[in-house]
Each structure stands twice: as structure tokens, then as C-alpha cells.
Write an enzyme that holds these catalytic residues in place. Structure first.
Site, PDB file in Angstrom:
ATOM      1  N   HIS A  43      42.016  30.464  40.358  1.00 29.09           N
ATOM      2  CA  HIS A  43      42.695  31.311  41.344  1.00 29.09           C
ATOM      3  C   HIS A  43      43.834  30.575  42.036  1.00 29.09           C
ATOM      4  O   HIS A  43      44.040  30.693  43.249  1.00 29.09           O
ATOM      5  CB  HIS A  43      41.691  31.841  42.380  1.00 29.09           C
ATOM      6  CG  HIS A  43      40.684  32.795  41.795  1.00 29.09           C
ATOM      7  ND1 HIS A  43      39.945  32.510  40.684  1.00 29.09           N
ATOM      8  CD2 HIS A  43      40.310  34.037  42.179  1.00 29.09           C
ATOM      9  CE1 HIS A  43      39.144  33.526  40.397  1.00 29.09           C
ATOM     10  NE2 HIS A  43      39.356  34.478  41.281  1.00 29.09           N
ATOM     11  N   GLU A 101      32.425  22.329  49.248  1.00 24.06           N
ATOM     12  CA  GLU A 101      33.374  21.736  48.296  1.00 24.06           C
ATOM     13  C   GLU A 101      33.558  20.235  48.513  1.00 24.06           C
ATOM     14  O   GLU A 101      33.794  19.490  47.560  1.00 24.06           O
ATOM     15  CB  GLU A 101      34.725  22.434  48.390  1.00 24.06           C
ATOM     16  CG  GLU A 101      34.715  23.905  47.990  1.00 24.06           C
ATOM     17  CD  GLU A 101      34.166  24.824  49.075  1.00 24.06           C
ATOM     18  OE1 GLU A 101      33.991  24.372  50.223  1.00 24.06           O
ATOM     19  OE2 GLU A 101      33.895  26.010  48.773  1.00 24.06           O
ATOM     20  N   ARG A 104      43.846  33.759  38.489  1.00 21.55           N
ATOM     21  CA  ARG A 104      42.830  34.811  38.534  1.00 21.55           C
ATOM     22  C   ARG A 104      43.174  35.924  37.550  1.00 21.55           C
ATOM     23  O   ARG A 104      42.328  36.415  36.824  1.00 21.55           O
ATOM     24  CB  ARG A 104      42.713  35.397  39.928  1.00 21.55           C
ATOM     25  CG  ARG A 104      41.681  36.498  39.970  1.00 21.55           C
ATOM     26  CD  ARG A 104      41.636  37.222  41.301  1.00 21.55           C
ATOM     27  NE  ARG A 104      40.581  38.237  41.274  1.00 21.55           N
ATOM     28  CZ  ARG A 104      40.705  39.440  40.741  1.00 21.55           C
ATOM     29  NH1 ARG A 104      41.846  39.794  40.189  1.00 21.55           N
ATOM     30  NH2 ARG A 104      39.706  40.295  40.736  1.00 21.55           N
TER      31      ARG A 104
END
Lengths: 294, 335
Positions: free
Chosen positions: B123, B72, B181
């Protein structure tokens, strides 16, 4: 605007000027990092005055080569290179690290045209370079080359290896990394702080080409750049320049203590003499005149 | 380039119907990519989950999809590099990873250089549930709001997500937006306006104001119904833009309704409640407030609804807290 393609004698003379800019500027600010700029001065002067395609009159020219000083603490070297290539007046170098100056402690691209991105938090510039190289590919800017200078200690950052992996994976042969292998970082010699060797094996395992060069020998430097630039083989290239911190000032060379401390008056006097300038620090300072940007 | 901002949105879902916000994201970036060749999408091995696989698998847009693998930090800065080359990169992963693991990259490269990077954080909050706290994000709003140039948006539902993603593609500067999510019941309308930095009033009333964002908006709608049965009629603001905060709407709520309760799926340290409270105490209307959020605890691994019970992220708790705030207000005679 294309590359300057300077001959080696002119490059060597300019490298000397740039070392002086760095030392006098940091002395004036009484703050900054002289060690890295002096180790990288020879090969980055060669890059900037022979190969880099830039247009100081049009800093955002789409087809320019991109250069990132990922080890942003070498900002003073980046500023001296920009000034001497005509992005701003060299007198302005003496405003380094002062209130209202665009020459901040670490490079701030939002303040100074000619810089591509802000750096300073180590380990981030190579990933940005990967993004630029991909962007050039997406845009079919086939002439654009991306150069990223990194410190050897910086290779201890994990993100460097994420970036190296992605550059190899995406076969970015428009990306060239120059490693300032001076074996010096704040806490001592790199080999004692945290080993990064065997560097060639590591990078080759990530699908890179690796070239070693003597970072203080102009012939070695020029051969390395020529080969890296001509190679279009689907692999990014790393040129590892073997260098010495504080190169040019033999009384102070290879001492990691110079990573981030400004020279005092007596020290800068000796440094200037050792670089070959017959002047006192005051005379050197006065020679820059009243600071103006353009 | 054709703008999609303000283009009609098919009203295919009814109010209260549960729909994925990430589905809205996945579909909208494809639509954007087809009208704007500068749109790029990056993912870190979660394209199946963030639904950027729609962008990846469409032959027209897939050429500008960058798979970054499980990295990331690298992804955040590859996006930075792409943005300097004139692209508009949307990066996708879970909120927990984007706003924590790559926070340094978001701060020092993207935000400090003020680059045009769009951070699509899937999420978000605790509604990821059974994956547990390692995958839940209850500090992302706080982290991102502290970045100087960043704007932070938490869309309430499917329709709002479409509007936010379309807007983000045209806004110049870094944007963080949070998706969930779980399916979220629709609480806005396809044709409601969405304006950056402006709260959307979902109901007006004189008995205090409930200010909610994201996953908590539909719960606030339910809380409003419960309160209504008791003859209490608060105002309801959907505060989708957290930064810059709509101070005007907050001060008006304080002045006109006398009490405020906030509701968010985030730690009470540094989220919507803290930000609204700052606006209130700096205003001339220091009305009683209650903050519904995660009470500074890791909630464990269980279905989302169970975790919401533990944290008090329920319509019942919003209603109870709001009655507390109103009670205090009446005791103090300010409402």
C-alpha cells in the site's frame, strides 16, 4: 566452550576489576556513562563468568548464548566483560570513544565481534532478543539462551511492552531479561520522572515469571540466575535486580547525575580508593600499557 | 537451497492487464519458503491485505510465519533478531507504518547493524486512495534512501515484483521494496531482465527521457503514446532501483536526449525526482528537468484515480511537463 562456572569469590574479585576498567576507561576518554555500569557490574559479572556459554576464539559459534545490552549507554561495561572473557586485550579498553577504536560510544556489532547487535536507541534490544529466541526455536538450537539487560528507565519506552507482550505470547522460556533497577535516569530518580511500578504486576500480566534479587549480593544474584535458567515452564523470566547507581563508590552512590558524566581526576581518585585500589589515576592508567586489540 | 533468481516466470498476463503486485509478493515468498528453509515471514495483523496469508496458511512455510499483532516497531526488531540467527525475514505491513512508525528501529537496529532484513511495504504511495492520508505513504522513499546500508526498490508491476522478491532473498543486506494496493497494468515482460541498481529502458527515443518508478511506469507508458501522436519520441526508463541509483543511465539520458522528466507517487521532497536531479546537476550535462510527484500536500480520501488527478500524477501531466522540459531545452539550444 561452555560456561565458566566460576565460584562466587572469583566473581566478586572480577566485578571489582571490571568496575575499575569502567571508571578508568571513561576517565581516559573524558566521556561516557559510569552510573549504569557500576550498578549492573555485580550481576552481569556473575552472568558472564558463571553462566554465559561463549567462545572468544569463535565468536559466531552457533550454539553460543546471546547477550544484548539493550541499554547501550552501558557499553563500557559490555566492553570490560568482553575483554575480561578474552575477546580482546584489556589494554584496548583505554581506546574507548576515540577515533578508529572499535569501542564506540554505544555498541556497534559491525566493528566488534562478541557484540550481537547495535544498541543505543533505547527500547529496542528486547524485541531483538525475542527474534533471537524465536530463531533458536525455529532452528532447534535448544541449548541457546537469550539474555537481555535493560535499564529501569528504559521500561518507559512503549516498544518494551510490545516486546514483553510478544515474549509472553510466544512462551519464550529461552529468554531471560535482567532489569537494572537502580531507580536513576538522566532527569532524576525513576519514581519521580515517570513511575514504572508496579513492575512485577505488569510483567506477570504479560505472562512472565518475575524474580527480585539484591543486585549487589552475590548469593541473591546466583540464586536468581540459577532459578531463571532452570525454569522451563513456557514463560519468559525477568530478574529485577535492585541496585544502586555508582555502587562501590559510596561517596557517589545513588546520584542520578552520574548517568552520563565522566569522573574528573579528583573524583576518580576517590572512586578508585573506595573500590579498594591503592593507586593514583595515573598509575591506574599506566597499568593498562600500550593499547593493543589482541 | 535452490535459487529462484532467473527461473522462468509464466507469462500469464498481457501488457496493459491490471494485476496486483502484492499478489506477486504473496505467491513468491511461498515459493521461496519451499526451497529455502531460512525464509521467514512476519506480519502485523495485515496478512489478509499484504497477502502473506499464503505463506502463513501453507503447512510447509507456515511454521516460520510470525504474527506480531499491531506492533510494527517490535516486528522490525524481531526480524532483526531472526536475521542474526541466520534467517532471512520478510516483514510486511503498509508502507506508511513500516517507513514511518518503525523508522527508528529500521535505522538504529536493522540498517546500522547492516542486518539481512527484507521490508516489504504494501500500500505504498497514494493509490490506497479512500483510506486517506493516514494510510498513504508519500515519504517512505525519502526516509529509506537516507539509511546508509538500505537498498530501495519500487517494482513497476507484477512481473517485476516477482523478480525483485526472488532477488531480495539472495541479496545479503537490508532491502526496502514498495508494493501498491491497486492493480497495476503490466508494463514489463515476464522475460525482461531485472538487475539490481540498473534502469530498464522500456522505449528509446531522442526527445528527452522520462524516468518513472512503480505505479507511475504504466502512466509514463501512456504519456509516451500521447507524445508519440504529436511526433515527440522520448526515451522511457523504468527506474525500479531508487538506491543505489543508476547514475550511468541518467547521465546517458541527459547527454543523449537533452531533457529529463521524472514521475513518482511520492512527495517531491526527497523522492526519485530529487535523486535524479542530484545526479544531473553533478554531471557535465545539466539538462532541463521537470519533476512529477505529489506537490507537498495531503491529498485526502478518494478513489486513487481522483487523487492522482489532484496531484497531477497523470499521463497528461507527465506529457505536458515533458514538453515544458523539451521546450526549455530547445530555447537553450542544448537539444
Amino acid at each position: 566452550m561452555t560456561a565458566l562456572n566460576w565460584p562466587k569469590e572469583r566473581i566478586q574479585e572480577m566485578a571489582k576489576t571490571i568496575r575499575r576498567d569502567v571508571l578508568v576507561g571513561i576517565f581516559k576518554a573524558a566521556s561516557g556513562h559510569p552510573g549504569g555500569p557500576l550498578s549492573a557490574a555485580d550481576y552481569l559479572t556473575a552472568l558472564w563468568f558463571r553462566h554465559l556459554r561463549l567462545d572468544p576464539e569463535n565468536p559466531k559459534w552457533e550454539n553460543r548464548d546471546r547477550f544484548i545490552m539493550s541499554n547501550g549507554h552501558c557499553s563500557m561495561l559490555n566492553y570490560a566483560l568482553l575483554a575480561r572473557r578474552g575477546f580482546f586485550d584489556p589494554s584496548y579498553l583505554m581506546t574507548f570513544r576515540t577515533k578508529d577504536s572499535r569501542l564506540q560510544g554505544h555498541p556497534n556489532a559491525t566493528e566488534l565481534e562478541g557484540l550481537e547487535v547495535n544498541t543505543g536507541s533505547l527500547g529496542q534490544g528486547l524485541s531483538v532478543g525475542v527474534g533471537m529466541a524465536l530463531g533458536a526455536r525455529f532452528s532447534k538450537l535448544d541449548d541457546v539462551r537469550v539474555f537481555v539487560n535493560v535499564g529501569d528507565g528504559e521500561l518507559q519506552e512503549g516498544q518494551m511492552w510490545e516486546a514483553a507482550m510478544s515474549a509472553g505470547h510466544y512462551k519464550l522460556d529461552n529468554l531471560i531479561v535482567t532489569v537494572d533497577y537502580n531507580d536513576a535516569q538522566i532527569d532524576g530518580h525513576v519514581k519521580n520522572v515517570m513511575r514504572i511500578d508496579p513492575l512485577s504486576d505488569k510483567l506477570r500480566a504479560f505472562h512472565w515469571d518475575v524474580v527480585w534479587a539484591d543486585g549487589h549480593n552475590i548469593d541473591s544474584i546466583l540464586i536468581a540466575f540459577q532459578g531463571a535458567i532452570e525454569a522451563k515452564n513456557g514463560r519468559p523470566t525477568a530478574i529485577i535486580f535492585k541496585t544502586l547507581m555508582m555502587k562501590g563508590c559510596p561517596s557517589y552512590e545513588d546520584d542520578p547525575g552520574w548517568h552520563g558524566r565522566p569522573p574528573k581526576h579528583d573524583e576518580v581518585a576517590i572512586m578508585l580508593k573506595e573500590l579498594g585500589f591503592d593507586e593514583t589515576p595515573q598509575e591506574a592508567l599506566a597499568s593498562y600499557g600500550e593499547p593493543r586489540f589482541k | 537451497m535452490t535459487s529462484l533468481v532467473g527461473a522462468p516466470i509464466e507469462a500469464k498476463y498481457e501488457k496493459g492487464e491490471p494485476v496486483l503486485t502484492r499478489e506477486a509478493y504473496g505467491n513468491t515468498v511461498v515459493a521461496l519458503g519451499k526451497v529455502n528453509p531460512r525464509i521467514a515471514v512476519l506480519d502485523a495483523d495485515l496478512a489478509q491485505s499484504t497477502l502473506t496469508k499464503f505463506f502463513r496458511d501453507d503447512p510447509e512455510t507456515g511454521v516460520r510465519f510470525v504474527e506480531c499483532g499491531i506492533a510494527e516497531q517490535n516486528m522490525m526488531n524481531i526480524a532483526a533478531g531472526l536475521s542474526t540467527m541466520g534467517f532471512i525475514p520478510f516483514i510486511s505491513s503498509y508502507a506508511q507504518f513500516l517507513a514511518s512508525r518503525s523508522l527508528d528501529q529500521a535505522r538504529n537496529t536493522v540498517d546500522y547493524t547492516n542486518l539481512n532484513v527484507k521490508i516489504a511495504a504494501a500500500h505504498g504511495g497514494i493509490s490506497v486512495g479512500q483510506d486517506g492520508p493516514s494510510h498513504q505513504s508519500m515519504e517512505d522513499i525519502s526516509n529509506m534512501c537516507a539509511l546508509v546500508n538500505m537498498t530501495v526498490v519500487v517494482p513497476a508491476d507484477y512481473y517485476e515484483t516477482i523478480k525483485v522478491v526472488r532477488w531480495a532473498a539472495e541479496y545479503v543486506g537490508p532491502v526496502y521494496f514498495r508494493l501498491g494496493r491497486e492493480k497495476v497494468p503490466i508494463s514489463t515482460s515476464a522475460d525482461d531482465p531485472w538487475v539490481h541498481g540498473k534502469a530498464l529502458m522500456l522505449a528509446d527515443g531522442a526527445d528527452g527521457t522520462i524516468i518513472a518508478c512503480g505505479y507511475m511506469v504504466h502512466k509514463a507508458v501512456d504519456a509516451l503514446e500521447m507524445l508519440g501522436e504529436e511526433g515527440i519520441h522520448p526515451r522511457l526508463l523504468n527506474m525500479s532501483t531508487i538506491k543505489p541509483i543508476d547514475s550511468e543511465a541518467i547521465i546517458a539520458a541527459a547527454a543523449e536526449t537533452g531533457a529529463i522528466t521524472t514521475a513518482e507517487e511520492h512527495n517531491v521532497y526527497g523522492g526519485l525526482g530529487s535523486i535524479v536531479a542530484r545526479v544531473v546537476v553533478e554531471s557535465d550535462y545539466r539538462v532541463p528537468m521537470r519533476i512529477v510527484g505529489i506537490p507537498n500536500m495531503y491529498l485526502g480520501s478518494a478513489p486513487a484515480d481522483d487523487l492522482c488527478e489532484v496531484a497531477g500524477l497523470t499521463p497528461e501531466n507527465i506529457a505536458a511537463k515533458h514538453k515544458e522540459a523539451l521546450g526549455t531545452a530547445r530555447m537553450e539550444g542544448s537539444a
